[in-house]
Design a protein around this motif. Structure first.
Motif, PDB file in Angstrom:
ATOM      1  N   UNK B 175      64.679  -0.432  28.426  1.00 29.21           N
ATOM      2  CA  UNK B 175      65.828  -1.344  28.445  1.00 29.21           C
ATOM      3  C   UNK B 175      67.099  -0.638  28.024  1.00 29.21           C
ATOM      4  N   UNK B 176      67.738   0.030  28.957  1.00 27.27           N
ATOM      5  CA  UNK B 176      68.998   0.711  28.670  1.00 27.27           C
ATOM      6  C   UNK B 176      68.942   2.129  29.191  1.00 27.27           C
ATOM      7  N   UNK B 177      70.041   2.587  29.829  1.00 30.01           N
ATOM      8  CA  UNK B 177      70.004   3.899  30.480  1.00 30.01           C
ATOM      9  C   UNK B 177      70.874   4.921  29.772  1.00 30.01           C
ATOM     10  N   UNK B 178      71.001   4.784  28.452  1.00 30.51           N
ATOM     11  CA  UNK B 178      71.658   5.845  27.684  1.00 30.51           C
ATOM     12  C   UNK B 178      70.725   7.033  27.574  1.00 30.51           C
ATOM     13  N   UNK B 179      71.077   8.020  26.734  1.00 32.76           N
ATOM     14  CA  UNK B 179      70.254   9.237  26.646  1.00 32.76           C
ATOM     15  C   UNK B 179      68.784   8.945  26.321  1.00 32.76           C
ATOM     16  N   UNK B 180      68.501   8.020  25.400  1.00 31.43           N
ATOM     17  CA  UNK B 180      67.104   7.771  25.038  1.00 31.43           C
ATOM     18  C   UNK B 180      66.358   7.116  26.187  1.00 31.43           C
ATOM     19  N   UNK B 181      66.996   6.164  26.881  1.00 30.32           N
ATOM     20  CA  UNK B 181      66.361   5.483  28.006  1.00 30.32           C
ATOM     21  C   UNK B 181      66.076   6.434  29.147  1.00 30.32           C
ATOM     22  N   UNK B 182      67.066   7.290  29.468  1.00 27.47           N
ATOM     23  CA  UNK B 182      66.891   8.230  30.574  1.00 27.47           C
ATOM     24  C   UNK B 182      65.777   9.229  30.271  1.00 27.47           C
ATOM     25  N   UNK B 225      73.658  11.501  35.754  1.00 24.91           N
ATOM     26  CA  UNK B 225      73.675  11.272  37.204  1.00 24.91           C
ATOM     27  C   UNK B 225      72.486  11.945  37.884  1.00 24.91           C
ATOM     28  N   UNK B 226      72.177  13.180  37.456  1.00 29.11           N
ATOM     29  CA  UNK B 226      71.090  13.891  38.134  1.00 29.11           C
ATOM     30  C   UNK B 226      69.734  13.257  37.806  1.00 29.11           C
ATOM     31  N   UNK B 227      69.566  12.808  36.552  1.00 35.63           N
ATOM     32  CA  UNK B 227      68.296  12.150  36.201  1.00 35.63           C
ATOM     33  C   UNK B 227      68.145  10.854  36.996  1.00 35.63           C
ATOM     34  N   UNK B 228      69.233  10.065  37.066  1.00 35.89           N
ATOM     35  CA  UNK B 228      69.167   8.791  37.788  1.00 35.89           C
ATOM     36  C   UNK B 228      68.845   9.016  39.263  1.00 35.89           C
ATOM     37  N   UNK B 229      69.508  10.024  39.890  1.00 30.14           N
ATOM     38  CA  UNK B 229      69.217  10.189  41.320  1.00 30.14           C
ATOM     39  C   UNK B 229      67.799  10.667  41.535  1.00 30.14           C
ATOM     40  N   UNK B 230      67.264  11.438  40.594  1.00 26.55           N
ATOM     41  CA  UNK B 230      65.863  11.861  40.734  1.00 26.55           C
ATOM     42  C   UNK B 230      64.922  10.661  40.551  1.00 26.55           C
ATOM     43  N   UNK B 231      65.218   9.819  39.564  1.00 25.93           N
ATOM     44  CA  UNK B 231      64.370   8.642  39.327  1.00 25.93           C
ATOM     45  C   UNK B 231      64.383   7.700  40.525  1.00 25.93           C
ATOM     46  N   UNK B 232      65.566   7.553  41.132  1.00 25.37           N
ATOM     47  CA  UNK B 232      65.673   6.634  42.276  1.00 25.37           C
ATOM     48  C   UNK B 232      64.819   7.086  43.455  1.00 25.37           C
ATOM     49  N   UNK B 233      64.567   8.378  43.541  1.00 22.14           N
ATOM     50  CA  UNK B 233      63.757   8.903  44.639  1.00 22.14           C
ATOM     51  C   UNK B 233      62.264   8.707  44.417  1.00 22.14           C
ATOM     52  N   UNK B 234      61.876   8.409  43.182  1.00 16.81           N
ATOM     53  CA  UNK B 234      60.444   8.365  42.877  1.00 16.81           C
ATOM     54  C   UNK B 234      59.861   6.999  43.200  1.00 16.81           C
ATOM     55  N   UNK B 235      58.733   6.969  43.954  1.00 16.00           N
ATOM     56  CA  UNK B 235      58.180   5.678  44.398  1.00 16.00           C
ATOM     57  C   UNK B 235      57.630   4.822  43.245  1.00 16.00           C
ATOM     58  N   UNK B 236      57.323   5.452  42.117  1.00 17.76           N
ATOM     59  CA  UNK B 236      56.748   4.705  40.995  1.00 17.76           C
ATOM     60  C   UNK B 236      57.817   4.190  40.030  1.00 17.76           C
ATOM     61  N   UNK B 237      59.091   4.315  40.423  1.00 15.48           N
ATOM     62  CA  UNK B 237      60.169   3.938  39.501  1.00 15.48           C
ATOM     63  C   UNK B 237      61.099   2.910  40.144  1.00 15.48           C
ATOM     64  N   UNK B 238      61.444   1.882  39.391  1.00 14.96           N
ATOM     65  CA  UNK B 238      62.467   0.926  39.803  1.00 14.96           C
ATOM     66  C   UNK B 238      63.659   1.101  38.871  1.00 14.96           C
ATOM     67  N   UNK B 239      64.814   1.388  39.436  1.00 13.67           N
ATOM     68  CA  UNK B 239      66.014   1.578  38.631  1.00 13.67           C
ATOM     69  C   UNK B 239      66.980   0.455  38.962  1.00 13.67           C
ATOM     70  N   UNK B 240      67.419  -0.281  37.946  1.00 14.39           N
ATOM     71  CA  UNK B 240      68.284  -1.439  38.194  1.00 14.39           C
ATOM     72  C   UNK B 240      69.524  -1.384  37.323  1.00 14.39           C
ATOM     73  N   UNK B 241      70.701  -1.436  37.938  1.00 14.80           N
ATOM     74  CA  UNK B 241      71.910  -1.614  37.133  1.00 14.80           C
ATOM     75  C   UNK B 241      72.306  -3.092  37.157  1.00 14.80           C
ATOM     76  N   UNK B 242      73.359  -3.470  36.414  1.00 19.19           N
ATOM     77  CA  UNK B 242      73.811  -4.865  36.290  1.00 19.19           C
ATOM     78  C   UNK B 242      72.647  -5.780  35.910  1.00 19.19           C
ATOM     79  N   UNK B 243      71.711  -5.248  35.136  1.00 22.64           N
ATOM     80  CA  UNK B 243      70.504  -6.006  34.815  1.00 22.64           C
ATOM     81  C   UNK B 243      70.284  -6.014  33.308  1.00 22.64           C
ATOM     82  N   UNK B 244      70.376  -7.190  32.720  1.00 20.44           N
ATOM     83  CA  UNK B 244      70.250  -7.324  31.274  1.00 20.44           C
ATOM     84  C   UNK B 244      68.869  -7.880  30.922  1.00 20.44           C
TER      85      UNK B 244
END
Ligand SMILES: [Zn+2]
Lengths: 89, 998
Positions: B175-182, B225-244
């Motif tokens: 829950x949160x995409x700061x350094x610890x979440x990423x 940015x690089x971690x997020x784009x890598x995560x978005x490519x992975x089929x086992x990962x769902x990445x959601x912004x604007x999501x609380x």
């Protein structure tokens, strides 16, 4: 929302089940003489425990089986589940 | 209008795309990537609303979810929504917003008079003042308060937007995409775990977007940015912004609200506006970061006073400065970072540091840049009304009790940093026992109750290096347990500036002779003096202090006020903060729209609609429908200008004189099979069932164990071990569960199976003196004579090539049959019945005529079998077997159930034979008796008897068996009616029951 392990179907969300009360209550045998007090206890009197409690749930939107669930009424922790024909130990 | 406060370059906004918007009717523009707040500040708009209680001017305090002030009314695509935070609302073309809680305008607000009356509005003011006199509440106080208070107006129009619900399962929810979440999401994803990473804001990265750090050979933002784009490519990962992720519930169920279209001028076709996710996670990693704490000082709510981290975010993300002459007031190094950002952009800040002599890399950098720093200094009070104009500052003694001489310095904003508060809301909601961490003066998660771990700043870890290392490790370990994969990688090298300890200082003392308001809770206007009053008046528990003063009870849930409130209470009470304890955190973490909570279950979709196979025929033949549980049933078939009363009378009359047909598909049907089927029925029903022959039906009543009637219906023996049970429409599901309960738990030795067949059969009731003639035409090959198919008989017939079940049962008191065919043939059956019935003047009849027919023959139904009556009350005692035991029998011998003057169903006729009797009316002996007039009974069902052509009702009345022939009064205070009536037998038509057997 609770997560209940149906012994027939596996882990399912609470909204597939309906609650059925205290699982330790035993219906007096048909045709047997029972006192007013005994009958009263069977129909109305429940302990309403705080803590570990065996209760009945029916997997209504699943296998439709009645199951027994050991749950802590204060923390909602579920310890074990049994099929209808399995005795509470 | 020039954007005076926008920097020439910098920020993450898209300066190539201008966006125009309106605030309080005035046109402005911002850029793509702005929030409403950043765009307004860029345009020099600092006054945005008025405060809740005193109507003091309000500006911006934060830059995100913690914002207590900048609440606006939003207008989007012809709709309006209250309670929107300007700091969260992304800018879109054509956005319109207005201030709330001000009248007639934000610049001139009448309610601001409260500010001068504030000595009259202390803590508990509403409780104390408006309690008396009681009658004033609804007429005077309540409407006044509503108008004066309020944080916006809810739309009263139907919301045309679509909201969706989604259920999801995952191994790890982050829950949160700061350094610890990423870091944790990345490590877990690499191990093959199913990961959901949720970010509240539109941009991923959290604190990496605003901090000057390097990870590996990248800047913090580049790394994110690089971690997020890598995560978005992975089929086992769902990445959601604007999501609380706003709620943590039992058994690791979390709820997340995704704002899909709120940032767009209008919702795209086939897209929802928002989506609510119900996520069941095996493990949860809470990486929700921390929120900067304010320092309390005089007039600290003046527009222009804001969190120093927010000022930094406006510069780094939006390229906007909150002031050109900033004063930084801090007790730790974070304020210096903000000052450095100002300085780099050509603005000269002044730092007031409560610390005497701090030494760190960050402090040194500020000194090297030539920033003016005043140590052991505090802001005593902000000066200025609608915007900060200057600050009264003073030196403070080492014990922080004594102020030096007050100096006034010019400034246009005061950026405050009182150190950081970990966001522990989700952990606390999950049942985590939080603990107080002395080093950071705040609570952090302690012992987990559910599968949850808190990482990074949310766990009180404020250095990037430690955050990344611990988060990678936790993500890796947790996922390893789930997937058994163990992907090894090396930690990146981190470059960050070292900071030094903060000063545990949170509140500036009042100078002699000054009585400045020092606010703790900025949204609910709770000041230091209010807490002092509450404690003086004897409130001790922090939960009580909260409710009395409303501290932390506004829509921001005290994100910036809780800890300072606790500090104050502990100081006055001379306790330590952990002994005072914090108030309970409850979901939602941020406000969630009602639309998202409701989802698609609105209007017609709020419950399923079930239709019989003959529904389209009913529609074509002018049926007026009624909701019967989840079913839609024809209430009557309208001819010409007929109303309900005229049509149902005509239909019922036609049944009594000719023949009618009614769609009874909705009746519950249960198929019962097995060698012990008869034994089950014998135990479930009150009457005897063991000797029912094959090909015969029987009426039965079933009870609950407490002796109350549960349901009634007919059951037919189809073959030796096969029965067809019918139930009422309403009780069908309950009866099936009831049978399953006894078969599975109480009498598992019975060899019987039960299954619902309600939807497998379409049913038509054919009733009336000419029904047998019609049946002969429909089933020429079957013997349907009174001998061949007697009352309560059953036959299988051939309906022009379609297999049919024919039951001779009656709900109307007339000679009647029910024909069932497989559902697919329902419409065929219906059309054949109508076609063949023409020569007998057949008419379809609806539920209203059905009720009339059953009421005037005294057949009890749902309004009498209402969960409160026993067989005797319904004159069903003849169906109680004396020889055998059955469910609920023992209860029938209870004293109250065998009392001599027990209530019973009776008939009621008005003496004038004209006045209709409202259902639910009371029966009394004397219409003029003083109130409360003793009630003898109540009207359960009313109709216009077509047999006698006058009103007739059923009633349940005390001592019913001795009431026949008595004259009483029906009273309906609701309809303002008093009707003299006579009590008669409930069997108003054919009391001997000859017609059904004819
Ligand atoms: Zn199941």
């Amino acid at each position: 929302m609770l997560y209940i392990n149906c012994p027939h179907c596996g882990m399912r969300s609470q909204n597939e089940f309906s609650y059925g009360g205290d699982a330790s209550v035993k219906r007096p045998e048909l045709g047997k003489e029972v006192s007013d007090q005994e009958w009263n206890n069977f129909v109305y009197n429940r302990k309403s425990l705080r803590g570990k409690h065996w209760e009945l749930w029916q997997h209504l939107f699943g296998c439709r089986q009645w199951i027994k669930v050991e749950r802590d009424t204060a923390t909602h922790e579920i310890f074990s589940t049994l099929k209808a024909n399995e005795e509470i130990s | 209008m020039p954007q005076d406060f926008r920097l020439k370059d910098g920020g993450l906004i898209n300066r190539d795309k201008k966006i125009s918007f309106k605030f309080n009717g005035k046109e402005y523009f911002g850029y793509e990537g702005d929030t409403l707040a950043s765009a307004l500040i860029a345009n020099g708009v600092h006054l945005i609303g008025r405060s809740f209680k005193y109507h003091r001017p309000r500006g911006f305090f934060g830059a995100g979810v913690d914002e207590p002030y900048a609440i606006i009314q939003l207008y989007r695509n012809g709709e309006t929504e209250p309670n929107i935070k300007a700091t969260e609302q992304e800018l879109f073309e054509g956005l319109e917003a207005k201030s709330v809680n001000c009248w007639p305008s934000v610049n001139f607000d009448i309610g601001a008079i409260n500010n001068y009356l504030k000595i009259f509005l202390p803590a508990g003011f509403y409780y104390k003042t408006f309690m008396w006199p009681k009658s004033f509440w609804y007429r005077i106080y309540e409407p006044f308060i509503r108008k004066a208070a309020g944080l916006g107006t809810a739309s009263i129009k139907h919301d045309k937007e679509r909201y969706e619900h989604k259920y999801e399962y995952c191994d790890l929810l982050v829950t949160g995409s700061g350094p610890s979440g990423l870091a944790s999401a990345y490590a877990a994803a690499k191990n093959g775990a199913r990961v959901i990473l949720a970010e509240d804001k539109s941009r991923f990265g959290g604190s990496l977007l605003t901090s000057e750090v390097n990870i590996g050979n990248q800047s913090g933002k580049e790394w994110a940015d690089s971690i997020i784009s890598e995560l978005k490519e992975m089929p086992n990962v769902t990445v959601k912004n604007r999501s609380q992720v706003f709620g943590y519930y039992d058994h690791n169920m979390l709820v997340m609200s995704e704002r899909i279209s709120d940032h767009l001028p209008q919702t795209k076709k086939f897209h929802p506006k928002q989506r609510l996710w119900y996520i069941r996670a095996k493990e949860v990693l809470i990486s929700s970061g921390s929120i900067e704490r304010p320092i309390v000082f005089g007039n600290n709510d003046t527009p222009g006073v804001m969190l120093s981290s927010a000022a930094k975010e406006y510069i780094k993300v939006y390229g906007v400065v909150v002031g050109k002459n900033p004063l930084i007031f801090t007790n730790n190094d974070s304020g210096y970072e903000t000052a450095i950002e100002f300085k780099k952009n050509g603005i000269n800040p002044i730092i007031l540091d409560t610390r005497k002599d701090p030494n760190s890399e960050i402090v040194d950098e500020a000194k090297d840049l030539g920033i003016s720093i005043k140590n052991s200094y505090v802001v005593v009070a902000a000066q200025g009304y609608k915007k900060v104009k200057s600050a009264d500052i003073a030196k403070i003694s080492d014990d922080k009790e004594q102020l030096g001489a007050i100096e006034n310095i010019k400034c246009d904003c005061i950026c405050v940093s009182g150190f950081w508060t970990p966001t522990i809301h989700l952990a606390s909601q999950s049942g985590n026992k939080t603990k107080f961490n002395e080093n950071i003066d705040a609570f952090v998660p302690g012992i987990s109750k559910q599968n949850e771990k808190t990482i990074g700043a949310a766990n009180g870890i404020f250095t990037l290096d430690e955050t990344l290392k611990s988060s990678f490790t936790i993500g890796q370990e947790l996922s390893k347990k789930i997937t058994n994969n163990d992907n090894k990688f090396s930690f990146p090298n981190v470059v960050e500036k070292k900071s030094t300890a903060h000063d545990k200082f949170w509140c500036v003392p009042l100078p002699k002779g000054k009585n400045y308001k020092r606010f703790l809770d900025f949204q609910n206007d709770v000041a230091v003096s209010d807490i002092e009053i509450a404690l003086k008046e004897g409130y001790r528990s922090i939960e009580h202090v909260k409710r009395y003063t409303t501290l932390g009870m506004a829509t921001d849930q005290g994100k910036t006020s809780n800890l300072n409130g606790l500090q104050l209470v502990s100081k006055i009470e001379n306790k330590v903060v952990p002994a005072v304890g914090h108030t309970t955190f409850r979901p939602p973490y941020t406000p969630v729209s009602i639309g998202a909570i409701v989802g698609r279950e609105v209007g017609k979709h709020s419950k399923p609609t079930r239709k019989s196979p003959m529904h389209s025929w009913h529609e074509k033949n002018n049926a007026v429908f009624v909701d019967a549980g989840v079913w839609l049933r024809p209430r009557y078939y309208k001819r010409g200008n007929e109303n309900l009363f005229e049509a149902s009378k005509r239909e019922a009359k036609n049944v009594r004189t000719n023949v009618g047909v009614c769609d009874v598909t909705t009746l519950g049907k249960i198929d019962i099979k097995g060698p012990d089927a008869a034994e089950l029925l014998n135990r479930v029903y009150t009457n005897a069932w063991l000797k029912l022959p094959v090909g015969k039906a029987r009426y039965g009543v079933m009870l609950r164990e407490d002796g109350i009637v549960m349901d009634d219906g007919t059951t037919t023996r189809i073959s030796e071990n096969h029965y067809h049970m019918t139930t009422t429409t309403a009780q069908a599901a309950n009866v099936l569960s009831h049978l399953e309960y006894y078969l599975q738990l109480v009498w598992p030795e019975l060899n019987v199976n039960v299954v619902s067949t309600t939807e497998q059969w379409a049913g038509a009731a054919i009733a009336g003196p000419k029904s047998r003639d019609l049946l002969k035409k429909l089933f020429p090959k079957s013997d349907v004579s009174n001998e061949g198919l007697p009352f309560m008989g059953y036959l299988e017939g051939d309906l022009f090539g379609v297999k049919a079940k024919i039951f001779r049962i009656s709900f109307s008191g007339e000679l009647a049959y029910e024909v069932n065919v497989e559902s697919d043939n329902g419409n065929f059956m219906w059309e054949k019945i109508i076609e063949a019935g023409q020569e007998f003047k057949i008419q379809p009849y609806g539920t209203e005529a059905l009720s009339t027919l059953r009421i005037e023959m005294g057949h009890v139904a749902g309004s009498e079998l209402d969960g409160r009556t026993i067989p005797y009350d319904n004159s069903l005692e003849g169906l109680i077997s004396k020889k055998k035991d059955f469910i609920g029998k023992r209860s029938l011998s209870r004293k109250a159930f065998t009392a001599d003057d027990r209530q019973k169903v009776v008939g009621v006729v008005p003496l004038d034979k004209k006045t209709s009797i409202p259902e639910g009316s009371h029966l009394v002996k004397d219409s003029k008796a003083p109130l409360p007039n003793p009630k003898l009974g109540y009207i359960s069902a009313s109709c216009w008897s077509v047999e006698h052509d006058n009103p007739f009702s059923l009633a349940i009345i005390k001592d019913g068996k001795n009431m026949i022939g008595k004259k009483l009064f029906v009273m309906s205070p609701l309809k303002n009616k008093i009707i003299p009536v006579e009590i008669v037998s409930s069997h108003y038509v054919d009391p001997k029951g000859e017609r059904v057997r004819s």
